[in-house]
Design a protein around this motif. Structure first.
Motif, PDB file in Angstrom:
ATOM      1  N   ALA A 133       0.825  -1.206   0.000  1.00 34.39           N
ATOM      2  CA  ALA A 133       0.000   0.000   0.000  1.00 34.39           C
ATOM      3  C   ALA A 133       0.858   1.254   0.000  1.00 34.39           C
ATOM      4  O   ALA A 133       1.636   1.488   0.926  1.00 34.39           O
ATOM      5  CB  ALA A 133      -0.924   0.000   1.211  1.00 34.39           C
ATOM      6  N   ALA A 134       0.694   2.065  -1.022  1.00 36.97           N
ATOM      7  CA  ALA A 134       1.420   3.326  -1.114  1.00 36.97           C
ATOM      8  C   ALA A 134       0.582   4.497  -0.625  1.00 36.97           C
ATOM      9  O   ALA A 134       1.090   5.606  -0.475  1.00 36.97           O
ATOM     10  CB  ALA A 134       1.865   3.571  -2.555  1.00 36.97           C
ATOM     11  N   SER A 135      -0.694   4.260  -0.372  1.00 39.08           N
ATOM     12  CA  SER A 135      -1.589   5.329   0.051  1.00 39.08           C
ATOM     13  C   SER A 135      -2.725   4.738   0.870  1.00 39.08           C
ATOM     14  O   SER A 135      -2.967   3.526   0.862  1.00 39.08           O
ATOM     15  CB  SER A 135      -2.171   6.055  -1.167  1.00 39.08           C
ATOM     16  N   ALA A 136      -3.433   5.619   1.558  1.00 32.24           N
ATOM     17  CA  ALA A 136      -4.596   5.174   2.312  1.00 32.24           C
ATOM     18  C   ALA A 136      -5.647   4.587   1.387  1.00 32.24           C
ATOM     19  O   ALA A 136      -6.349   3.635   1.750  1.00 32.24           O
ATOM     20  CB  ALA A 136      -5.176   6.356   3.100  1.00 32.24           C
ATOM     21  N   ASN A 137      -5.760   5.118   0.180  1.00 27.96           N
ATOM     22  CA  ASN A 137      -6.751   4.604  -0.757  1.00 27.96           C
ATOM     23  C   ASN A 137      -6.463   3.160  -1.142  1.00 27.96           C
ATOM     24  O   ASN A 137      -7.387   2.363  -1.331  1.00 27.96           O
ATOM     25  CB  ASN A 137      -6.813   5.482  -2.014  1.00 27.96           C
ATOM     26  N   ASP A 138      -5.175   2.810  -1.271  1.00 31.14           N
ATOM     27  CA  ASP A 138      -4.833   1.414  -1.558  1.00 31.14           C
ATOM     28  C   ASP A 138      -5.334   0.495  -0.441  1.00 31.14           C
ATOM     29  O   ASP A 138      -5.828  -0.610  -0.698  1.00 31.14           O
ATOM     30  CB  ASP A 138      -3.312   1.252  -1.689  1.00 31.14           C
ATOM     31  N   ILE A 139      -5.210   0.956   0.784  1.00 33.75           N
ATOM     32  CA  ILE A 139      -5.679   0.155   1.915  1.00 33.75           C
ATOM     33  C   ILE A 139      -7.203   0.059   1.901  1.00 33.75           C
ATOM     34  O   ILE A 139      -7.772  -1.016   2.142  1.00 33.75           O
ATOM     35  CB  ILE A 139      -5.186   0.759   3.247  1.00 33.75           C
ATOM     36  N   VAL A 140      -7.876   1.167   1.613  1.00 37.20           N
ATOM     37  CA  VAL A 140      -9.336   1.156   1.515  1.00 37.20           C
ATOM     38  C   VAL A 140      -9.795   0.109   0.504  1.00 37.20           C
ATOM     39  O   VAL A 140     -10.714  -0.684   0.775  1.00 37.20           O
ATOM     40  CB  VAL A 140      -9.864   2.552   1.127  1.00 37.20           C
ATOM     41  N   GLU A 141      -9.154   0.093  -0.652  1.00 37.65           N
ATOM     42  CA  GLU A 141      -9.551  -0.853  -1.698  1.00 37.65           C
ATOM     43  C   GLU A 141      -9.281  -2.295  -1.276  1.00 37.65           C
ATOM     44  O   GLU A 141     -10.074  -3.197  -1.568  1.00 37.65           O
ATOM     45  CB  GLU A 141      -8.824  -0.534  -3.007  1.00 37.65           C
ATOM     46  N   GLN A 173      -2.719  -9.924   2.341  1.00 36.63           N
ATOM     47  CA  GLN A 173      -1.874  -9.104   3.200  1.00 36.63           C
ATOM     48  C   GLN A 173      -1.893  -7.653   2.721  1.00 36.63           C
ATOM     49  O   GLN A 173      -1.816  -7.377   1.518  1.00 36.63           O
ATOM     50  CB  GLN A 173      -0.434  -9.625   3.156  1.00 36.63           C
ATOM     51  N   VAL A 174      -2.010  -6.744   3.674  1.00 39.32           N
ATOM     52  CA  VAL A 174      -1.797  -5.321   3.407  1.00 39.32           C
ATOM     53  C   VAL A 174      -0.460  -4.958   4.024  1.00 39.32           C
ATOM     54  O   VAL A 174      -0.284  -5.017   5.241  1.00 39.32           O
ATOM     55  CB  VAL A 174      -2.912  -4.449   3.998  1.00 39.32           C
ATOM     56  N   GLN A 175       0.497  -4.612   3.170  1.00 36.36           N
ATOM     57  CA  GLN A 175       1.826  -4.249   3.638  1.00 36.36           C
ATOM     58  C   GLN A 175       1.947  -2.729   3.628  1.00 36.36           C
ATOM     59  O   GLN A 175       1.833  -2.078   2.586  1.00 36.36           O
ATOM     60  CB  GLN A 175       2.904  -4.882   2.762  1.00 36.36           C
ATOM     61  N   THR A 176       2.187  -2.151   4.794  1.00 32.99           N
ATOM     62  CA  THR A 176       2.194  -0.688   4.916  1.00 32.99           C
ATOM     63  C   THR A 176       3.575  -0.065   4.756  1.00 32.99           C
ATOM     64  O   THR A 176       3.703   1.164   4.820  1.00 32.99           O
ATOM     65  CB  THR A 176       1.617  -0.270   6.281  1.00 32.99           C
ATOM     66  N   ARG A 177       4.588  -0.863   4.553  1.00 32.02           N
ATOM     67  CA  ARG A 177       5.955  -0.349   4.535  1.00 32.02           C
ATOM     68  C   ARG A 177       6.198   0.786   3.530  1.00 32.02           C
ATOM     69  O   ARG A 177       6.996   1.686   3.811  1.00 32.02           O
ATOM     70  CB  ARG A 177       6.933  -1.502   4.271  1.00 32.02           C
ATOM     71  N   PRO A 178       5.538   0.792   2.337  1.00 31.75           N
ATOM     72  CA  PRO A 178       5.805   1.904   1.407  1.00 31.75           C
ATOM     73  C   PRO A 178       5.375   3.278   1.920  1.00 31.75           C
ATOM     74  O   PRO A 178       5.792   4.303   1.359  1.00 31.75           O
ATOM     75  CB  PRO A 178       4.989   1.510   0.161  1.00 31.75           C
ATOM     76  N   MET A 179       4.562   3.351   2.968  1.00 33.60           N
ATOM     77  CA  MET A 179       4.037   4.638   3.444  1.00 33.60           C
ATOM     78  C   MET A 179       5.032   5.233   4.442  1.00 33.60           C
ATOM     79  O   MET A 179       4.941   5.019   5.647  1.00 33.60           O
ATOM     80  CB  MET A 179       2.660   4.436   4.073  1.00 33.60           C
ATOM     81  N   ARG A 180       5.989   6.021   3.946  1.00 36.62           N
ATOM     82  CA  ARG A 180       7.144   6.400   4.763  1.00 36.62           C
ATOM     83  C   ARG A 180       7.367   7.905   4.848  1.00 36.62           C
ATOM     84  O   ARG A 180       8.467   8.379   5.117  1.00 36.62           O
ATOM     85  CB  ARG A 180       8.389   5.693   4.229  1.00 36.62           C
ATOM     86  N   ASP A 181       6.306   8.676   4.698  1.00 37.57           N
ATOM     87  CA  ASP A 181       6.430  10.124   4.854  1.00 37.57           C
ATOM     88  C   ASP A 181       6.651  10.474   6.322  1.00 37.57           C
ATOM     89  O   ASP A 181       6.109   9.838   7.227  1.00 37.57           O
ATOM     90  CB  ASP A 181       5.163  10.831   4.363  1.00 37.57           C
ATOM     91  N   ILE A 182       7.446  11.520   6.574  1.00 36.87           N
ATOM     92  CA  ILE A 182       7.653  12.049   7.922  1.00 36.87           C
ATOM     93  C   ILE A 182       7.553  13.574   7.846  1.00 36.87           C
ATOM     94  O   ILE A 182       8.166  14.203   6.980  1.00 36.87           O
ATOM     95  CB  ILE A 182       9.034  11.668   8.500  1.00 36.87           C
TER      96      ILE A 182
END
Length: 603
Positions: A133-141, A173-182
């Motif tokens: 998942a690169a975005s919240a929308n990817d997780i929603v889908e 599986q939803v992998q959240t690792r790509p979401m790395r903004d700080i």
């Protein structure tokens, strides 16, 4: 990991064959790959397009070491050490940090690195599909897809979970690792608030601790988080409470959360803080990861970055004899006074170490090792005398028993770092060690017990009764007291954290390929013999618990042990936000309604 349409039937064959032959679709159970309700190739392709090509089909990490997927070069690299590379395991959807949870021994589905090439590689608990998942929308889908098709859903941040909660068979599986903004805000304004609450750091769900500390170092601020490189700060760590070497100074990590954003079981992306969705906010601060939704970001309170003083004390003795355990007693006699200054302590006790022989590399019996590391933030006035008391006690034990043969047997050192983040960026290099097969057991022990007459002696006696194999350890982390005890934050963490001083943990393991009956015997020993030894370290009438992120994965009374009086409130919140049980994890809130793998509802 394979590319999306490069599916290996053989890798999944064991998983498909192990599913109940002739099983029927059921509203009581998740859909299995052998059933007509399982998504078609066209369904998976549609999801892949919806999430921007981020869906992949997944093979276990060890598949390259087994026929027919054998790859000599890649397998040899894993065997030579890459299998223990935590960064590799964090990035690969086919791996967890602990190899025993990748396997599904009860179904005879294993795919270990280092075992015989001709052993059939089974999918085990590794998800056959993963969305990076690169975005919240990817997780929603992904959540909507899993709900529509009744597919088991699992969340993986970096896979650092001693109970295997980031792995599940027959799952998406939803992998959240790509979401790395700080991001840093000088005066963060929570959603729904009228004014700011001060400096804060907001991280995406996939940010790892070493990345977080590097960012904070540049901003000259610090946050309360863990002492590891590749743990994902926004995942199960902080949602389970999150202890830290800074906890006596500023409380648990969850005490410092200002806001979450989270995708719910209904496929909505919402904000949870003290102004909006307050019940969800309460639950996410200690109720456990992967249970109430999929967190997409966390905002931490940012603190000043004062100097950090660290001390180390290491001692080696010929055996774990009476004198060795007397050292443990001396440590706990001095812990309350050290903690009064805000000190956190991490100790490791190895009753027996084994190292390779320098001659032929064969195992060579070692000696008993006791290592202590302490941390104090800021002002050290009065601290040296408290530390000297501990040092003198250890040296006195030495002198009384006369067993030290060389200065190298006892090492004592004190170092002051210019700032907290100076320490972190120097010691957390981006690598941890993963890949072992590991089980643990733990218990929180109160300050009152430790300070009571006979308390330290009882702790040393209890530790001496815990039988470990060579190189296995007992860990004692003093990560409470101070701000943890005085915190006014109302959260879901076990109430006994307010009274706790030490988080005590047993760490056990075995070689890949160890027969299932031997693994079960070790697990039963931890659950039925060794954890009860720790649980007995309570005063009459006390009800302490365990830190759920580092606890027995087979704890029979997990509701009481992990959450105590908070459990019923958590259960009601779970029923409100996830009535269908979209998010079920091992020994998590509501998991008692499901079988061990979260496939079928009970009853």
């Amino acid at each position: 990991m394979t590319q999306f349409w490069a599916f290996s039937f053989v890798v999944l064959a064991g998983s498909l064959l192990s599913a109940a032959s002739g099983s029927k679709c059921s509203t009581r159970c998740r859909c299995l790959p052998t059933e007509p309700c399982w998504p078609s190739d066209a369904d998976w392709q549609s999801l892949n397009e919806t999430v921007g090509g981020q869906l992949s089909q997944v093979s276990p990490l060890g598949a390259v070491c087994h026929d027919p997927s054998y790859n000599a070069d890649v397998c040899n690299e894993l065997v030579m050490g890459a299998t223990y590379n935590s960064s590799l395991r964090a990035a690969d959807p086919g791996a967890g940090q602990w190899a025993n949870w990748e396997a599904w021994g009860e179904k005879n589905e294993t795919c270990y690195v280092g075992t015989q090439r001709d052993i059939r590689c089974g999918q085990g608990r590794v998800s056959p599909y993963s969305v990076a998942a690169a975005s919240a929308n990817d997780i929603v889908e992904a959540v909507k897809f899993a709900t529509k098709h009744n597919v088991r859903l699992v969340v993986k941040n970096t896979g650092h979970d001693f109970a295997g909660r980031s792995l599940a068979p027959h799952s998406l599986q939803v992998q959240t690792r790509p979401m790395r903004d700080i991001k840093f805000a000088q005066d963060f304004v929570p959603d729904g608030a009228k004014k700011g609450v001060g400096p804060a750091v907001t991280i995406g769900a996939g940010v790892q601790l070493f990345e977080l500390y590097q960012f904070c170092h540049k901003k000259n601020v610090t946050v309360v988080a863990g002492f590891s490189s590749t743990v994902g700060a926004a995942g199960g760590y902080i949602q389970g409470g999150g202890h830290s070497i800074l906890s006596p100074w500023k409380g648990l990590a969850s005490d410092n959360v200002l806001q979450y954003t989270v995708v719910t079981a209904y496929g909505n992306h919402v904000t949870a803080n003290s102004h909006q969705n307050k019940d969800l906010f309460w639950a996410l601060r200690g109720g456990g990861g992967g249970t109430f939704g999929i967190v997409t970001s966390v905002t931490f309170a940012a603190h000043s970055n004062p100097p950090l003083t660290s001390f180390t004390m290491d001692i080696v003795r010929p055996t774990a004899d009476t004198a060795f355990w007397k050292l443990v007693e001396s440590l706990y006699e001095n812990i309350p006074a050290l903690n009064d200054f805000g000190t956190s302590i991490s100790s490791l006790i190895y009753p027996e170490t084994v190292a390779p022989s320098p001659v032929d590399g064969s195992p060579e019996s070692g000696r008993a090792l006791f290592t202590v590391r302490g941390f104090l933030v800021g002002n050290t006035e009065g601290f040296p005398s408290a530390l000297t008391s501990l040092e003198d006690a250890w040296r006195a034990e030495d002198s009384d028993n006369g067993t030290l043969s060389a200065p190298a047997d006892f090492r004592f050192n004190v170092t002051t770092f210019p700032s907290i983040t100076d320490f972190y960026v120097g010691y957390l290099t981006g690598e941890d060690r993963g890949g072992a097969s590991t089980l643990i057991g733990s218990h929180l022990v109160s300050r009152d017990f430790i300070a009571s007459p006979g308390g330290p002696a009882a702790i040393a006696d209890a530790f001496s009764k815990i039988k470990l194999s060579p190189n296995e350890a007992i860990s004692g982390n003093v990560v409470a007291g101070g701000a943890v005890a005085s915190s006014k934050v109302d959260s879901a963490v076990h109430p006994s954290w307010k009274r706790a001083l030490s988080h005590m943990m047993i760490v056990r393991g075995w070689e890949n390929g160890t027969p299932l009956n031997e693994q079960r015997a070790l697990q039963e020993e931890i659950t039925n013999v060794q954890v009860p030894i720790l649980q007995a370290l309570e005063l009459p009438g006390e009800e302490m618990g365990a830190y759920l992120n580092e606890a027995d994965a087979y704890e029979p009374d997990f509701q009481r042990s992990f959450w105590g009086a908070n459990y019923q409130r958590l259960y009601k919140i779970k029923e409100k936000w996830d009535p269908r049980g979209v998010f079920i994890v091992r020994k998590g809130v509501g998991s008692e309604n499901w079988d061990e793998e979260g496939i079928c509802r009970k009853g």
